[in-house]
Design a protein around this motif. Structure first.
Motif, PDB file in Angstrom:
ATOM      1  N   ASP A 260      58.348  37.942  37.660  1.00 41.31           N
ATOM      2  CA  ASP A 260      57.840  39.252  38.042  1.00 41.31           C
ATOM      3  C   ASP A 260      56.305  39.281  38.075  1.00 41.31           C
ATOM      4  O   ASP A 260      55.699  39.854  38.979  1.00 41.31           O
ATOM      5  CB  ASP A 260      58.380  40.301  37.060  1.00 41.31           C
TER       6      ASP A 260
ATOM      7  N   LEU B 127      47.332  41.255  33.963  1.00 38.35           N
ATOM      8  CA  LEU B 127      47.464  41.987  35.231  1.00 38.35           C
ATOM      9  C   LEU B 127      46.214  42.813  35.516  1.00 38.35           C
ATOM     10  O   LEU B 127      45.766  42.903  36.653  1.00 38.35           O
ATOM     11  CB  LEU B 127      48.702  42.896  35.184  1.00 38.35           C
TER      12      LEU B 127
ATOM     13  N   GLU C 295      55.229  37.615  41.247  1.00 37.87           N
ATOM     14  CA  GLU C 295      55.408  38.520  42.395  1.00 37.87           C
ATOM     15  C   GLU C 295      54.298  39.573  42.451  1.00 37.87           C
ATOM     16  O   GLU C 295      53.806  39.913  43.514  1.00 37.87           O
ATOM     17  CB  GLU C 295      56.736  39.274  42.272  1.00 37.87           C
ATOM     18  N   ARG C 296      53.963  40.098  41.274  1.00 39.85           N
ATOM     19  CA  ARG C 296      52.968  41.170  41.241  1.00 39.85           C
ATOM     20  C   ARG C 296      51.592  40.675  41.619  1.00 39.85           C
ATOM     21  O   ARG C 296      50.872  41.329  42.351  1.00 39.85           O
ATOM     22  CB  ARG C 296      52.879  41.758  39.832  1.00 39.85           C
TER      23      ARG C 296
ATOM     24  N   GLU D 160      43.761  42.659  38.778  1.00 39.62           N
ATOM     25  CA  GLU D 160      43.463  43.869  39.577  1.00 39.62           C
ATOM     26  C   GLU D 160      41.963  44.050  39.755  1.00 39.62           C
ATOM     27  O   GLU D 160      41.497  44.436  40.830  1.00 39.62           O
ATOM     28  CB  GLU D 160      44.050  45.119  38.908  1.00 39.62           C
TER      29      GLU D 160
END
Ligand code: SAM
Ligand code: SF4
Ligand code: F3S
Length: 439
Positions: free
Chosen positions: A322, A286, A325-326, A290
């Motif tokens: 999840d 993640l 989705e993120r 980002e």
């Protein structure tokens, strides 16, 4: 029959396999063969195969069945099997499919002319499945399937041994090509008029680590970016464990490297990632996405995901949903786990029942299709740079090309635009296509 002998190829599997077929076609042409338009006129049929999932292998056996009937009508026809299945099954292939005349693995691909000559002369089964561990063979002839985009190998093999994956057992350890060879090939392609190169490796981020004093992948990208004449540079595949912010910087400052990050996540649960031996956590993944979003907000991020890996619980699977989705992936290749003989995960005792795997794949695809559509819809009304690749597959009256972010755009325009960069305003967005008009 008069004239040259003719060959026909079929390819399964990844882009590396597509490119291997181009090299084998080049070798066959050097040996005097010419392309056949269909099986009726082929003297040699070569199937370049994939072992990554069971389904890919079953398709090849289906095709070999059809060819066996064909061969009864044309007894002189030579049938060859190349690629990963050739390497995995070797001699066994012949037992399962006696119509096969030769089997050649990825490590012996450069020997193709010699193997074919032996079959022609001796009319005996020929097997060449040496371990693909040697230095990359340079200067092989290539007959490329496309005139705009060219595949260029930067490394062969893989050292990672992800527990689900058969590739390292079939393609050998990672071996990088020397940067000067890669650059010479890219420069020649640019001179020939190619507009885009796609650099290929199973893990491009570890490129060069096996070469003394070799450049890093980022360094290589910068050198390729400096080659005159190209419009775009792409690369695949990145590994989230070895991909870092410095590469995002290289992409951001390069002129031709496309703002598209294909970063296979495989799963969203740390427990599953660990059992997959991927070497990173969900948090790490993640964080990488980002960093990309912050530095290049218009970049696209795509991924590969596996559902139903051994031991994957409903909760683990929901962690994948999840993650999806993120990150809001622009697109994803989604796969049902397929146990591959000899890999670590195939021996795990807690295999997930096929119906559960199937059901999870449906749920994941439903989510991803929505996200892909939303990502496309965000482009509606925008003007994007498109490299025109050719007539659209669905409507040959129109043209098709790709955005820098690797989205396909269909629009009307004259065929002279093929190979050029044009601006297109997006008028309609669907899940798998964008439609637009020339600006
Ligand atoms: N080296 C690349 C990487 O690490 O992502 C690509 C490897 S493989 C050719 C392409 C994709 O196939 C993988 O990313 C993975 O999602 C999928 N795959 C590999 N083995 C699989 C298996 N046993 N079952 C289902 N999918 C698999
Ligand atoms: Fe297979 Fe993993 Fe290597 Fe990719 S990095 S080819 S998934 S072992
Ligand atoms: Fe590619 Fe399939 Fe081999 S994905 S490396 S052809 S197993």
């Amino acid at each position: 029959m008069t004239g040259a002998k003719k060959y026909l190829t079929f390819t399964y599997g990844c882009q590396m396999n597509e490119h291997d077929t181009e090299v084998m076609a080049g070798l066959l042409e050097e040996a005097g063969y010419r392309p056949a338009l269909g099986p009726e006129e082929a003297d040699l049929i070569l199937i370049n195969t994939c072992s990554v999932r069971e389904k890919a292998e079953n398709k090849v056996f289906g095709q070999l069945g059809q060819l066996s009937a064909w061969k009864r009508r044309r007894p002189g026809l030579i049938i060859g099997v190349a690629g990963c299945m050739a390497q995995r099954l070797g001699e066994t292939l012949r037992r399962k499919a006696p119509q096969v005349d030769f089997v050649v693995g990825p490590g012996d691909l450069h020997r193709l002319p010699e193997l074919v000559r032996r079959v022609e002369e001796e009319r005996q089964f020929v097997l060449a499945t040496g371990w693909p561990g040697g230095e990359p063979v340079e200067n092989l002839p290539v007959r490329r399937a496309d005139r705009i985009r060219a595949y260029v190998n930067i490394s062969f093999g893989c050292n990672n041994f992800c527990s689900f994956c058969i590739v390292p057992y079939l393609r050998g350890p990672e071996r990088s090509r020397r940067a000067e060879h890669i650059l010479a090939e890219v420069e020649a392609l640019a001179r020939e008029g190619y507009r885009e190169v796609m650099l290929l490796g199973q893990n491009v981020n570890t490129y060069g680590r096996d070469l003394p004093g070799g450049v890093s992948f980022g360094g290589l990208l910068q050198q390729v970016d400096a080659v005159e004449g190209l419009a775009r540079i792409r690369y695949t595949t990145s590994h989230p464990r070895d991909f870092g912010p410095e590469l995002v910087e290289v992409v951001a400052s390069a002129r031709k490297v496309c703002e598209h990050f294909h970063l296979p996540a495989q799963a969203g649960s740390d427990r599953v990632l660990e059992r997959m031996r991927r070497g990173y956590t969900r948090e790490h993944y993640l964080r990488l996405t980002e960093i990309i979003r912050r530095r290049l907000p218009h970049a696209s991020i795509t991924t590969d995901l596996i559902v139903g890996f051994p031991g994957e619980t409903e909760e683990d699977f929901e962690a994948t949903l999840d993650l999806v989705e993120r990150v809001r992936f622009d697109a994803a290749f989604t796969f049902m786990y397929s146990p591959r003989p000899g890999t670590a995960a195939a021996a795990f005792p807690d295999q997930v029942p096929p119906e559960v795997r199937r059901e999870r794949l449906v749920r994941l695809n439903r989510l991803q299709n929505r996200l892909t559509r939303e990502s496309n819809e965000r482009l509606a009304g925008e003007t994007v740079e498109v490299l025109v690749e050719g007539p659209s597959k669905t409507n040959p009256e129109r043209l098709s090309g790709r955005t820098r972010t690797n989205k396909i755009v269909v629009f009307s325009g004259p065929p002279e635009l093929i190979g050029q960069l044009v601006n297109v305003r997006i008028t309609e967005a669907q899940t798998f296509n964008l439609f637009g008009e020339l600006v």
